[in-house]
Design an enzyme around this catalytic site. Structure first.
Site, short mmCIF file in Angstrom:
data_model
loop_
_atom_site.label_atom_id
_atom_site.label_comp_id
_atom_site.label_asym_id
_atom_site.label_seq_id
_atom_site.Cartn_x
_atom_site.Cartn_y
_atom_site.Cartn_z
N ASP A 1 0.87 -1.17 0.00
CA ASP A 1 0.00 0.00 0.00
C ASP A 1 0.91 1.22 0.00
OD1 ASP A 1 -1.59 2.14 0.63
OD2 ASP A 1 -2.68 1.14 2.24
N THR B 1 -3.56 5.72 -2.98
CA THR B 1 -4.49 6.81 -3.24
C THR B 1 -3.84 7.65 -4.33
OG1 THR B 1 -3.45 8.03 -1.46
CG2 THR B 1 -5.53 6.95 -0.94
#
Ligand code: DSN
Length: 480
Positions: A243, A272
């Site tokens: 991540d 993101t």
């Protein structure tokens, strides 16, 4: 050549008039938000300022289109322009990160992680199970076989970094769905150094034998060796998921290369798009080819209809991130974090791990006699926007905390350099050393109340105002 600043200014001035004609309070709040962001030192490590091109791309009629499915394979008619947008965003993402496959539909980082979890389960557990039964999909299974498959899917193991060591909620933290859907264990950091101890991670992985090993963080101020993480995953037969939500801008900008670049090492990478990557709010999954078919089922398996206007803005942001200017920006983000850390250390402050080599600094505020919550509030009074954060083995827990997390991505976008960040460290230390913890109504020590010495807020606001005036936010936008 068009005057982009003048066009931007006029676009926003007119847009606000149109909004005000329906709900003036929203137009007013939008103006107020710009004023607040312009007038404060934004140090929240997960925030940034997207370009006007990225912001404007989000405000179009793509918002009105449903497009569940994938490019060329939609559950709705009339998706030809969404297909153009999604293909372009995915192509930019693949080329930017050197990835085999990119999925640009996730609405957020948590969604991206859910897509990754389910695609790993589908690839590693459901696929082989269906094969064993000669079934094409779960509808071909008997009720009893389906029950057994559900048991198997819900009985897998995940090993991730613990929240208080800097991992994210979605890396197996028990109160989060990731900690409930998997049998989870967590690795921490070395209690002396605060650094990841790869031998300890290896030992835990050997003992626990996870299906998924998660690497990545949201509050760890150091780089990670993803080649070593992959070795550990391979040794125990785990899928390595990284991540990179916080540091994807540093990967895109080639600050993290070789063993520090997760893309060549991980089976699957999530991110993101709005933190150091400086795009619109949203998520992204990059995967090795073998996982692509299961990731592609993200919508409607896990996600609602893709936000086409945001996918369009992702394409614009990825195009920006492929420029030499973005590489210079990413390097400056990391350099500025060094300057910030050195500014604190020179003034005797305590930093988790003793420094940083990414975009964030984790300041332990216990030496000021404060909790993270008191420090965060006092700093906000002085116009410095941060977020409180746990430190490893935090005695104040995840609500009050003992730390403040600070990131350099946003102010670097405004043009701050090393000298400005050195001054920011000085201002933060000024506020914290002039703040006292309060007492509860019963007279005991409070973890929330505090008082700031007279004159401090005014002094710090005046000094930060000088820095902010030198580096205006969205200088091209004039709403006067
Ligand atoms: N909210 C993000 C952060 O601040 O790191 C992660 O969820």
């Amino acid at each position: 050549m068009a005057d982009i600043d003048a066009l931007t200014s006029s676009a926003y001035a007119h847009a606000l008039e149109v909004i005000a004609s329906v709900e003036p309070r929203i137009a007013e709040a939008t103006r107020a938000e710009l004023a607040d962001q312009r007038g404060s030192l934004k140090l929240i490590a997960s925030e940034n300022y997207a370009s006007p091109a990225v912001l404007l791309t989000m405000g179009t009629w793509f918002s009105d289109k449903y497009a569940e499915g994938t490019v060329g394979h939609r559950f709705y008619a009339g998706c030809q322009n969404v297909d153009t947008v999604e293909s372009l965003a995915a192509e930019h993402a693949r080329e930017l990160f050197g990835a085999e496959y990119a999925y640009v539909q996730p609405h957020s980082g948590i969604d991206a992680n859910l897509v990754a979890f389910w695609s790993i389960l589908a690839h590693r557990v459901e696929g082989p199970w269906l094969e064993k039964y000669g079934a094409k999909n779960v509808n071909d299974l008997t009720e009893a076989d389906w029950e057994a498959l559900r048991h198997e899917l819900g009985n897998q193991r995940l090993l991730g970094m613990s929240l208080d060591a800097g991992g994210h909620l979605t890396h197996g933290f028990r109160p989060n769905i990731s900690g409930k859907m998997f049998h989870q264990q967590q690795y921490g950091t070395d209690p002396e150094t605060g650094l990841i101890d790869y031998d300890a991670v290896r030992a835990k992985a050997r003992e626990f034998k996870p299906l998924i090993l998660v690497a990545g963080y949201s509050a760890y101020p150091r780089r990670v060796n993803f080649a070593t993480m992959r070795e550990i995953a391979d040794e125990v037969g785990a899928t390595l998921m990284v991540d990179m939500a916080h540091f994807s801008g540093l990967v895109a900008g080639k600050v993290f290369t070789g063993d520090e670049d997760p893309v060549p090492h991980a089976h699957i990478v999530t991110s993101t798009t709005h933190k150091s990557l400086r795009g619109p709010r949203g998520g992204l999954v990059l995967a090795q080819e073998e996982l692509a078919p299961s990731v592609d089922r993200g919508c409607p398996m896990v996600l609602g209809g893709p936000l086409s206007h945001v996918m369009a803005a992702k394409a614009v942001a990825f195009a920006e991130a492929r420029t030499p200017e973005f590489r210079a920006y990413a390097q400056q983000v990391a350099d500025n974090a060094q300057s910030l850390a050195e500014g604190f250390l020179r003034r005797g402050a305590n930093l988790v791990t003793g420094g940083t080599d990414n975009h964030l600094v984790l300041l332990d505020v216990t030496s000021f006699g404060l909790t993270g919550r008191q420090a965060e509030s006092a700093l906000l009074d002085a116009g410095i926007v941060t977020n409180r954060n746990s430190v490893p083995a935090d005695p104040n827990g995840a609500w009050y905390t003992s730390g403040v997390r600070l990131g350099t991505s946003a102010l670097t976008t405004r043009g701050f350099g090393g000298a400005e960040f050195e001054r920011v460290a000085e201002l933060i230390v000024d506020v914290l050393s002039n703040t006292e913890a309060g007492t509860t109504k019963a007279g005991g020590p409070s973890k929330a109340s505090y008082s700031v010495a007279d004159g401090t807020v005014e002094r710090v606001k005046a000094a930060s105002g000088e820095l902010l005036d030198k580096h205006p936010l969205y200088p091209g936008i004039d709403l006067a």
